[in-house]
Design a protein around this motif. Sequence first.
Motif, short mmCIF file in Angstrom:
data_model
loop_
_atom_site.label_atom_id
_atom_site.label_comp_id
_atom_site.label_asym_id
_atom_site.label_seq_id
_atom_site.Cartn_x
_atom_site.Cartn_y
_atom_site.Cartn_z
N ILE A 142 0.77 -1.16 0.15
CA ILE A 142 -0.07 0.12 0.16
C ILE A 142 0.68 1.30 0.08
O ILE A 142 0.47 2.26 -0.86
N THR A 143 2.11 1.29 0.82
CA THR A 143 2.84 2.26 0.90
C THR A 143 3.38 2.88 -0.56
O THR A 143 3.39 3.77 -1.01
N LEU A 144 3.87 1.71 -1.50
CA LEU A 144 4.55 2.07 -2.57
C LEU A 144 3.57 2.41 -3.61
O LEU A 144 3.66 3.12 -4.30
N VAL A 145 2.33 1.86 -3.39
CA VAL A 145 1.11 2.38 -4.26
C VAL A 145 0.94 3.53 -4.23
O VAL A 145 0.62 4.66 -4.97
N CYS A 146 0.89 4.41 -2.84
CA CYS A 146 0.50 5.82 -2.63
C CYS A 146 1.74 6.72 -2.86
O CYS A 146 1.43 7.95 -2.81
N PHE A 147 2.59 6.12 -2.39
CA PHE A 147 4.18 6.92 -2.44
C PHE A 147 4.17 7.63 -3.84
O PHE A 147 4.61 9.03 -3.52
N PHE A 148 4.25 7.15 -4.91
CA PHE A 148 4.79 7.78 -6.24
C PHE A 148 3.86 8.98 -6.37
O PHE A 148 4.44 10.17 -6.50
N PRO A 149 2.40 8.79 -6.46
CA PRO A 149 1.98 10.28 -6.83
C PRO A 149 1.94 11.33 -5.90
O PRO A 149 1.75 12.33 -6.53
N ILE A 150 2.13 10.85 -4.56
CA ILE A 150 2.13 12.04 -3.74
C ILE A 150 3.45 12.79 -3.76
O ILE A 150 3.60 14.00 -3.80
N ALA A 151 4.40 11.91 -3.81
CA ALA A 151 5.69 12.42 -4.02
C ALA A 151 5.89 13.35 -5.21
O ALA A 151 6.45 14.40 -5.16
N VAL A 152 5.58 12.61 -6.31
CA VAL A 152 5.52 13.76 -7.60
C VAL A 152 4.90 14.85 -7.65
O VAL A 152 5.13 15.84 -8.22
N SER A 153 3.55 14.72 -7.18
CA SER A 153 2.52 15.89 -7.12
C SER A 153 3.16 17.09 -6.07
O SER A 153 3.17 18.27 -6.52
N THR A 154 3.86 16.67 -5.22
CA THR A 154 4.29 17.56 -4.18
C THR A 154 5.65 18.27 -4.84
O THR A 154 5.91 19.42 -4.77
N MET A 155 6.43 17.48 -5.52
CA MET A 155 7.60 18.19 -6.16
C MET A 155 7.10 19.10 -7.06
O MET A 155 7.72 20.20 -7.32
N ASP A 156 6.22 18.71 -7.93
CA ASP A 156 5.81 19.52 -9.10
C ASP A 156 5.07 20.83 -8.43
O ASP A 156 5.33 21.73 -8.96
N GLY A 157 4.63 20.69 -7.41
CA GLY A 157 3.83 22.02 -6.59
C GLY A 157 4.95 22.87 -5.93
O GLY A 157 4.78 24.07 -6.45
N PHE A 158 6.27 22.32 -5.58
CA PHE A 158 7.21 23.10 -5.31
C PHE A 158 7.79 23.91 -6.59
O PHE A 158 8.39 25.05 -6.44
N ARG A 159 8.09 23.11 -7.51
CA ARG A 159 8.68 23.90 -8.85
C ARG A 159 7.86 24.88 -9.45
O ARG A 159 8.24 25.66 -10.21
N GLN A 160 6.56 24.83 -9.09
CA GLN A 160 5.54 25.37 -9.88
C GLN A 160 5.22 27.00 -8.95
O GLN A 160 4.40 27.71 -9.40
#
Length: 253
Positions: free
Chosen positions: A126-144
């Motif tokens: 479950i952690t692996l399934v949830c990890f990627f979308p939140i990690a990528v979205s958060t990094m995109d938010g910082f860059r924007q």
Amino acid sequence: MMNGIRKGWRPVSALILLFVFWQVAVTVFTIPQWLLPSPMKVISEGLASWDSFHIHLTSTVGLSVSGFLIGCAAGIAVAVTLHLLPGVREAVYPLMILSQNVPIIVLAPLLVIWFGFGLLPKFLVITLVCFFPIAVSTMDGFRQTQRQYIHYMKMAGATKGQIFRKVEWPHALPSIFSGLKIAATYSVMGAVISEWLGSQKGIGVYMTLASSAFRTDRVFVAIFAIMILSLLFFSIIVLLERWWVKGKKEELK
């Protein structure tokens, strides 16, 4: 609220029409119940087997929520670390993207071999399934984050930590919640997959037993439960987003 009701009647109407068409098709074409049960049969079976099904439902909810919290905490922590350490981000981020090419259903048997049939491999799935979308979205938010705000903060003598707390983090909240909404729906799927690894209870176990016994009505009960749970988790994140992001926007004004 009235605006939400006006927008919501269309999907509800489409869902009702789908169920009506399904019920009529099963009745007119006399489709066997073991092949495709009618919606009324599925609902009646869900009510009749509730005493035994709610135990499986509770187990899946517990796994989903726990794995979701762990996965999202890890995803946000990694995203913040990679954002604050650009050199590490350049080395690690491509590996994160590459890891998503490996289906989680392939990793699941390996996790059982490495960690056994306890709770740990289930939480890892479950952690692996949830990890990627939140990690990528958060990094995109910082860059924007708008560059002029950061420029103004630097001119005012703000440190990197202050810029992160006062500008980058608040502006990344919409992206973070987008990742949370995706992860919330994925968490239920991850929990069901993890229960196929050898659990004694859970919706995944209930579905497996029903499928092996050709109880298609119970399989549909499990499918409907997964859909309702995913929608419920998604709705909770939407409500939290409206409350939190709105508050942060008011602070920035």
